[in-house]
Structure formats: C-alpha cells, structure tokens
Design a protein around this motif. Structure first.
Motif, PDB file in Angstrom:
ATOM      1  N   HIS A   1     -17.150 -12.966 -33.426  1.00  0.00           N
ATOM      2  CA  HIS A   1     -16.953 -13.006 -31.978  1.00  0.00           C
ATOM      3  C   HIS A   1     -16.766 -14.455 -31.523  1.00  0.00           C
ATOM      4  CE1 HIS A   1     -18.423 -12.711 -27.697  1.00  0.00           C
ATOM      5  NE2 HIS A   1     -17.341 -11.966 -27.758  1.00  0.00           N
TER       6      HIS A   1
ATOM      7  N   TRP B   1     -11.891  -8.266 -22.290  1.00  0.00           N
ATOM      8  CA  TRP B   1     -11.724  -7.941 -23.709  1.00  0.00           C
ATOM      9  C   TRP B   1     -12.475  -8.970 -24.549  1.00  0.00           C
ATOM     10  CZ3 TRP B   1      -8.446  -3.824 -25.300  1.00  0.00           C
ATOM     11  CH2 TRP B   1      -7.800  -3.185 -24.230  1.00  0.00           C
ATOM     12  N   GLU B   2     -13.336  -8.496 -25.431  1.00  0.00           N
ATOM     13  CA  GLU B   2     -14.036  -9.408 -26.333  1.00  0.00           C
ATOM     14  C   GLU B   2     -13.098  -9.755 -27.489  1.00  0.00           C
ATOM     15  OE1 GLU B   2     -16.774 -10.831 -25.548  1.00  0.00           O
ATOM     16  OE2 GLU B   2     -17.180  -9.549 -23.807  1.00  0.00           O
TER      17      GLU B   2
ATOM     18  N   ASN C   1     -14.057 -14.245 -24.820  1.00  0.00           N
ATOM     19  CA  ASN C   1     -13.353 -13.089 -24.255  1.00  0.00           C
ATOM     20  C   ASN C   1     -12.169 -13.534 -23.400  1.00  0.00           C
ATOM     21  OD1 ASN C   1     -14.485 -13.874 -21.771  1.00  0.00           O
ATOM     22  ND2 ASN C   1     -16.315 -12.664 -22.190  1.00  0.00           N
TER      23      ASN C   1
ATOM     24  N   LYS D   1     -14.664  -4.747 -23.542  1.00  0.00           N
ATOM     25  CA  LYS D   1     -16.098  -5.048 -23.448  1.00  0.00           C
ATOM     26  C   LYS D   1     -16.912  -3.770 -23.267  1.00  0.00           C
ATOM     27  CE  LYS D   1     -19.267  -7.922 -20.715  1.00  0.00           C
ATOM     28  NZ  LYS D   1     -19.655  -8.919 -21.706  1.00  0.00           N
TER      29      LYS D   1
END
Lengths: 290, 114
Positions: free
Chosen positions: B17, B3-4, B20, B51
């Motif tokens: 961002h 998962w980002e 992750n 992702k």
C-alpha cells in the motif's frame, strides 16, 4: 518504407540540407515547448489534485521532448538562449493551436487541445522513426514511448466529459474554437523547404498525408462522442493539398502568430529579462552525455 | 471516490500500500495512480482498489495471535536433534518471528495493555 540513405553529421550537411533539418526541428521543438508552457497555467487550478498532477506530468514530458529537439539545433551552433530565451517571438514556428489562451476555467479546452495535439504528435513521430537524419531517428523511441499516456489521458477525459450534457457542450465549444487552429499543425513552414524535407527522407510521410491520417482518427472519435464536426468545413474526403485548406489567419508554422503568443512569450522570458541574463543555467547533463 | 493504491517494485514482490487517489472509476484511478505513485519510484505493477471494498479488523476488535501461550505450535519447540538444512532455515525464520512477537508483546504490555 525503407530507410533512405542517411544524411551526414550535422557539420557536414549542405546549406539546403541544414535548412530542411532546422525547419523540421523548429516545428517539433517549438510545439512541445509552447504547449507545455500553456499546460503549466493549470497548475493549482485543475479540477482536482489528481488532474493537476497528471497534466503537470504531461507538461514536463513535453518540455523534456522540446529539450531533446532544441539540443539537435544546438548542433548547428545555436545556444539555448538564442533558441528559447532570446529568440524573437516572430521567428517561432509552433502551430497557433498551442499558443491559444485557454477559455477561462474551461478544463474541456485543455483536454480537447491535448487530444488534437497528441494525436497529431504521435503521427508525426511515427513518420520520423525511419528518418534519414540519424540524430533525429535515434531520439524517437524514447519520446514516442511517453506519448501513449498523453493520448490515453485525453481520451479518458473526453469520454467522461461527453457522458453529461454540460460536458458535451463544453467539448463542442472547445472543438469549434480549436479545430481550425489544430489544422495548422500540418501547415508548411515554407512549401519548398517542406518538399525538401520529404525528398531528403527526413520524414516518411508528407504533411497532407499525415493530416489525412489524423483526420481519420480524430473526426470519428469526436463524432462517436456526440460532438458535431459539421461546422469544421472539412473538404470532401479531406484530400486536398494543404495550401487549399481553409486555415485561420495566423498559421504559426510560417512565423505568423496571434497576439496571445506575444503576450505568452513576454511572460515566460520576463524573469530572464528582468535579471538581465545572457545565458541559461544548465541543471542537467547534455542529452548526448546522459 | 477514493481508490487505495498498491505498488509492486519488482516482479514477484508483494504489492504494498502506498497511498490513494480520488477518481470516478477504475480506469481513471489507474491513470492518476501512475503519475502520483509510480512516476518517481521504481515500479513493476500497480493495483487500485475502492477504499469501501477493503475490509479491516484491528486490535480493538481482535487479539491477534490469541492471549494464551502458543509456543507448542512453533516447530522450534521440537528442535532436539540436528535437522535437514531446509528445516534449519525454517527454524531460524520461526525463531526470528517468535522473537519479534515477544518484543511486540512486551511493547504492548509496557504501553499498559492487558
């Protein structure tokens, strides 16, 4: 419940009042310290990097809470060394739940333990929100806000472990092993002193009321997951006085401990002893100055 | 499953961002992200996204901004009399963007791009 009349400052308490405050603080501080000490055994051994960090984070929270409680014992003149590093292990008052070694490599053990512990922790913190002792009352909000994550963490893991047969079996095994020890969370340090804690309004609920509240939360949760509580030998409606409850041989609260505790204590004081220390290094400001 | 994680520092900021986490589902991903990416940095909100669900186009696939002179698209080109303050601000912003674009272009050319 209305706040009872506040107790005076630490140095103005009568001996009986001080004894009650001390017992209450040792219950809190010792539990937090020892549960965290055990959690740290999972460092670099947890199933994934993420679960490792999450449990380490919880351990750090609990150590922080222990520090806040030990600090209030320092009000009575004790030093950190006397409270932690040099205190005779047979004088500690944590529940025997938190001193149990983990079943080797069993992550479900860590999860079930933290679930049982953190649910109880939350209930007892709530009962301190209106404590008649201002020094305790003032620290509750800070601590209680960090507890949500702990319960969420344990519940999320438990519901996922319960999805598959092997995970469910592990939950069951951990429950059967740990549940009797978890009951000691609500055992008295000393019946008279515990009664005095309630009479003085140091906490708003007595131990047996909190235990019932806890059972009403944890028992249905386990049952919903498919974990049987039938072997737990819960008394009907669990509304008996704590002294009649079937507790394990070592309760912790009354300073009786399992062998595992003495090994653990030796381990975490090892460096202190080896370096022939007599006081603990301070790396943080006193909580009252922060 | 990866998962980002996207972190927003203050309300109203963009989510940026920041790394992750491995987690089996969204709920666990959020729980882990909280510790891993928001414990030591000021955070107002976190997002997680699988992702695999993130689409990407990069310089291999596209000529971002095109290859021909597009200066006619920039308001700065038409700036020949004093403007309202809002327009001036907007002009400054666009001039700055234009400057950066040119620097970027020169850099790419220097690296032997086309």
């Amino acid at each position: 419940m209305a706040v009872k009349e506040s107790l005076p400052a630490p140095d103005e308490l009568t001996d009986e009042q001080q004894e009650a405050v001390e017992h209450l603080l040792y219950r809190l501080a010792d539990d937090e310290f020892v549960v965290a000490e055990r959690y740290t055994e999972w460092q670099v051994r947890s199933p994934t990097l993420e679960s490792d960090l999450a449990l380490a984070n919880i351990a750090q929270d609990e150590l922080g809470h222990a520090r806040l409680w030990y600090d209030l014992l320092e009000d009575f003149g004790y030093t950190e060394s006397e409270l932690v590093w040099e205190r005779d292990p047979s004088e500690w008052r944590h529940s025997t739940l938190v001193e149990q070694p983990f079943a080797e490599g069993d992550w479900a053990d860590a999860i079930v333990r933290s679930y049982l512990y953190d649910q109880a922790e939350y209930i007892r913190l709530e009962a301190l929100e209106e404590s008649s002792y201002p020094r305790i009352r003032d620290r509750i909000q800070k601590i209680i806000q960090e507890e949500d994550y702990h319960r969420e963490h344990a519940e999320n893991w438990m519901s996922r472990l319960a999805e598959e047969k092997q995970g469910l079996e592990r939950l069951q095994t951990a429950f059967d092993r740990l549940f009797p020890y978890a009951l000691t969370l609500f055992a008295p340090t000393d019946e008279d002193v515990e009664d005095r804690i309630d009479e003085l309004g140091l906490r708003s609920d007595p131990l047996d009321v909190m235990r019932e509240e806890w059972l009403d939360v944890v028992v249905p949760f386990f049952e919903d997951l498919g974990v049987s509580v039938d072997d737990a030998e819960l008394p009907e409606q669990y509304d008996v006085h704590h002294s009649e409850f079937d507790l394990p041989e070592h309760v912790g609260r009354d300073q009786s401990h399992t062998d595992a505790w003495f090994d653990l204590q030796e381990e975490f004081t090892h460096t202190y002893q080896k370096l022939d220390r007599h006081e603990a290094n301070r790396i943080m400001k006193d909580p009252d100055e922060a | 499953m990866i998962w980002e994680v996207f972190r927003q520092e203050n309300a109203g900021d963009y989510h940026e961002h920041c790394g992750n986490v491995h987690a089996p589902d969204r709920e666990m991903a959020l729980m882990f992200a909280e510790v891993q990416h928001a414990r030591r940095k000021p955070t107002n909100s976190l997002w997680v996204a699988p992702k695999d669900e993130i689409g990407e186009v990069d310089t291999e696939d596209a000529k971002f901004g095109g290859t021909t002179d597009k200066s006619y698209r920039w308001a700065v080109t038409y700036d020949f009399e004093a403007a309202a303050s809002e327009v001036e601000e907007s002009t400054d912003e666009q001039a700055e963007a234009d400057r950066r674009r040119k620097v970027q272009q020169e850099k790419q050319e220097a690296q032997g791009g086309d």
